[in-house]
Scaffold this active site. Structure first.
Site, short mmCIF file in Angstrom:
data_model
loop_
_atom_site.label_atom_id
_atom_site.label_comp_id
_atom_site.label_asym_id
_atom_site.label_seq_id
_atom_site.Cartn_x
_atom_site.Cartn_y
_atom_site.Cartn_z
N CYS A 82 50.14 -48.11 7.28
CA CYS A 82 49.19 -47.79 8.34
C CYS A 82 48.54 -49.05 8.89
O CYS A 82 48.06 -49.91 8.13
CB CYS A 82 48.10 -46.85 7.80
SG CYS A 82 46.87 -46.39 9.05
N CYS A 88 39.88 -48.53 8.26
CA CYS A 88 39.59 -47.16 7.85
C CYS A 88 39.27 -47.11 6.36
O CYS A 88 39.88 -47.83 5.56
CB CYS A 88 40.80 -46.27 8.17
SG CYS A 88 40.64 -44.58 7.60
N CYS A 167 47.24 -41.29 12.43
CA CYS A 167 46.99 -41.29 10.99
C CYS A 167 48.26 -40.90 10.27
O CYS A 167 48.79 -39.81 10.50
CB CYS A 167 45.84 -40.33 10.63
SG CYS A 167 45.54 -40.20 8.84
N GLN A 270 42.90 -26.15 0.46
CA GLN A 270 43.52 -27.35 -0.10
C GLN A 270 44.30 -28.06 0.99
O GLN A 270 45.02 -27.44 1.77
CB GLN A 270 44.45 -26.99 -1.26
CG GLN A 270 43.73 -26.43 -2.47
CD GLN A 270 42.98 -27.48 -3.26
OE1 GLN A 270 43.03 -28.68 -2.94
NE2 GLN A 270 42.27 -27.05 -4.29
N PHE A 299 34.56 -19.09 -8.73
CA PHE A 299 34.64 -19.99 -7.56
C PHE A 299 35.96 -19.72 -6.84
O PHE A 299 36.72 -20.64 -6.53
CB PHE A 299 34.55 -21.46 -7.98
CG PHE A 299 33.36 -21.81 -8.84
CD1 PHE A 299 32.14 -22.09 -8.25
CD2 PHE A 299 33.46 -21.85 -10.22
CE1 PHE A 299 31.03 -22.42 -9.03
CE2 PHE A 299 32.37 -22.17 -11.00
CZ PHE A 299 31.15 -22.46 -10.41
N ASN A 304 42.74 -18.28 -3.26
CA ASN A 304 43.88 -19.18 -3.43
C ASN A 304 44.60 -18.97 -4.76
O ASN A 304 45.83 -19.06 -4.83
CB ASN A 304 43.42 -20.64 -3.31
CG ASN A 304 44.56 -21.62 -3.17
OD1 ASN A 304 45.36 -21.53 -2.24
ND2 ASN A 304 44.65 -22.56 -4.10
N GLU A 320 32.60 -15.44 -6.15
CA GLU A 320 32.28 -16.58 -5.29
C GLU A 320 30.81 -16.49 -4.89
O GLU A 320 30.26 -15.39 -4.79
CB GLU A 320 33.19 -16.57 -4.05
CG GLU A 320 32.90 -17.58 -2.98
CD GLU A 320 32.98 -19.00 -3.49
OE1 GLU A 320 31.97 -19.71 -3.36
OE2 GLU A 320 34.03 -19.41 -4.02
N ASP A 368 37.60 -22.83 -10.50
CA ASP A 368 37.95 -23.92 -9.59
C ASP A 368 36.69 -24.32 -8.82
O ASP A 368 36.56 -24.03 -7.64
CB ASP A 368 39.07 -23.48 -8.64
CG ASP A 368 39.50 -24.59 -7.69
OD1 ASP A 368 39.18 -25.76 -7.94
OD2 ASP A 368 40.14 -24.27 -6.67
N CYS A 394 38.47 -30.68 -8.78
CA CYS A 394 38.68 -31.68 -7.73
C CYS A 394 37.92 -32.96 -8.02
O CYS A 394 37.90 -33.87 -7.20
CB CYS A 394 38.28 -31.12 -6.36
SG CYS A 394 36.54 -30.67 -6.24
#
Length: 437
Positions: A82, A88, A167, A270, A299, A304, A320, A368, A394
């Site tokens: 890139c 960036c 990008c 995701q 969660f 998903n 949730e 999650d 995550c």
């Protein structure tokens, strides 16, 4: 008339560049050297390299610098793909080959667990996939610049904007929109009211979400609508009053095998389509519930993990904290004819063990959480005492922290995996399977 004035002090001369030796990369992908007895951090370098840098920050504890020239390159160095790598703040590990990136991430994760006294870990299992053109969702910053509007990503360690033309990690459809979107924004009158722009590559096309302050003038709305119509884009606007569609020519969803998961721009999804599918399948394989065994999914978002589990024949209870997501998940279950998937709204930071759905009892739990992790949930999960608990994270920082609670509560960590959801960055996702001893 007598003039009074102050003599200006001469500006401090710019400090001469430094030639330094890079010792290692830290967990954030920054090169670490030593200067005047303290660590010096610089981006874009590799261990063993001799580089010329310009100091930018000096404190009593550390210094930072920008790379000017690589004097002696590491044999591992590869050419970044890139042109925006120096501007960036996104993909700052492009100079490091993929295997080296994963070694760096694995080392960082092992270090995180070690800080919590967890050193007896199972062998790391990796999931990785496409490294360019993979990102199906992104947020672009909008900034007034002179009389116009700049569009791009944040600069490294800064709130300043790096204006980009393309990008390499966005899907081609999203990357190709950047230049036309910049031209579009520069045609609008209400420049001061613009916030940021979110892009989503859904199964049947591209959706945009423009966040703004206050009402946009009718002329601007006409310009935005015409742009969306001409390019067959779904367009949503959001201000303090809420989110509303301006043009939606096709249904918005992403595919998981034979399932369609509808979403609205602004919902969490995701970003790596390929790895999301493989991650979900791995979660089902690791949790390995017996046929017909109920599963609790905390969660759960828009379903998903819940919906693939239900499609595999397991009654699923998804929970949730955001009611909009619960309603979206319920709609997805109905659309996919998965009556065995039920969804509830609950404050997971509070004691949920007496909720009617929790009192049914679950031997299998999947969670999650967001980046903050599930620290407040851990005591209630331990009280619920499922036989197997799969934690998808995550943020390995909070996973390591929460793992300490589970291990103290009678669980053992039987499998640990890392998911390279964000190639060319120091970030990765993780999956950990805990079993009650």
């Amino acid at each position: 008339m007598v003039q009074f004035f102050k003599v200006k002090k001469p500006s401090a001369p710019a400090k001469a560049p430094l030639d330094i030796h890079i010792l290692e990369l830290n967990g954030h992908g920054m090169g670490v050297a030593r200067h005047q007895g303290k660590p010096l951090f610089v981006a874009g370098v590799l261990p063993g390299e001799q580089v010329r840098v310009q100091l930018t920050t000096q404190t009593s504890r550390y210094a930072t610098a920008t790379l000017q020239k690589v004097l002696s390159a590491s044999p591992d160095r590869v050419k970044p793909f890139c042109a925006h790598i120096n501007d960036c703040g996104g993909c700052n590990l492009q100079q490091l080959p993929s295997k080296g990136q994963r070694r760096l991430k694995q080392k960082a994760v092992l270090s995180l667990f070690s800080r919590h006294g967890i050193d007896d870990l199972p062998a790391i299992e990796w999931l990785y996939g496409a490294e360019q053109g993979y990102r199906r969702a992104a947020r672009l910053a909008i900034r007034r610049q002179g009389k116009g509007v700049a569009l791009g990503f944040r600069q490294p360690q800064s709130h300043d904007l790096a204006e980009i033309a393309h990008c390499g990690v966005l899907t081609p459809l999203l990357s190709e929109l950047i230049a036309p979107l910049r031209q579009l924004l520069n045609r609008l009158r209400a420049v001061k009211q613009l916030g940021h722009l979110e892009l989503y590559h859904a199964a049947e096309g591209v959706a945009l979400l423009l966040r703004h302050k206050g009402a946009l003038p009718a002329a601007d709305l006409d310009i935005l609508l015409t742009f969306a119509q001409q390019r067959n884009l779904a367009l949503f606007l959001q201000d303090d009053a809420g989110r509303r569609p301006l043009h939606v020519p096709f249904p918005l969803y992403y595919q998981l095998d034979n399932l369609k998961l509808a979403f609205t721009p602004g919902d969490f999804i995701q970003i790596h389509d390929e790895l999301n599918s493989r991650m979900v399948q791995q979660a089902i394989n690791w949790l390995a519930p017996e046929p017909g065994t109920p599963v609790l999914d905390l969660f759960c978002g828009i379903g998903n993990f819940s919906l693939p589990l239900a499609a595999a024949g397991h009654p699923v209870t998804g929970v949730e904290g955001v009611m909009e997501m619960v309603e979206q998940a319920r709609g997805n279950a109905e659309d996919n004819q998965l009556a065995q998937a039920r969804f509830y709204r609950a404050d997971l930071a509070a004691d949920f063990t007496q909720e009617p759905w929790a009192r049914e009892g679950f031997s299998q739990v999947l969670l999650d959480p967001g980046r903050a992790g599930a620290e407040q949930v851990m005591p209630y999960l331990v009280a619920l005492a499922p036989e197997r608990l799969l934690y998808v994270s995550c943020n390995p920082v909070t996973l390591a922290r929460d793992s300490e609670v589970l291990l103290a509560g009678g669980y053992r960590l039987s499998r640990l995996g890392l998911i390279d959801m964000f190639p060319h960055t120091p970030h990765c996702e993780a999956m950990a399977l805990f079993e009650l001893t």
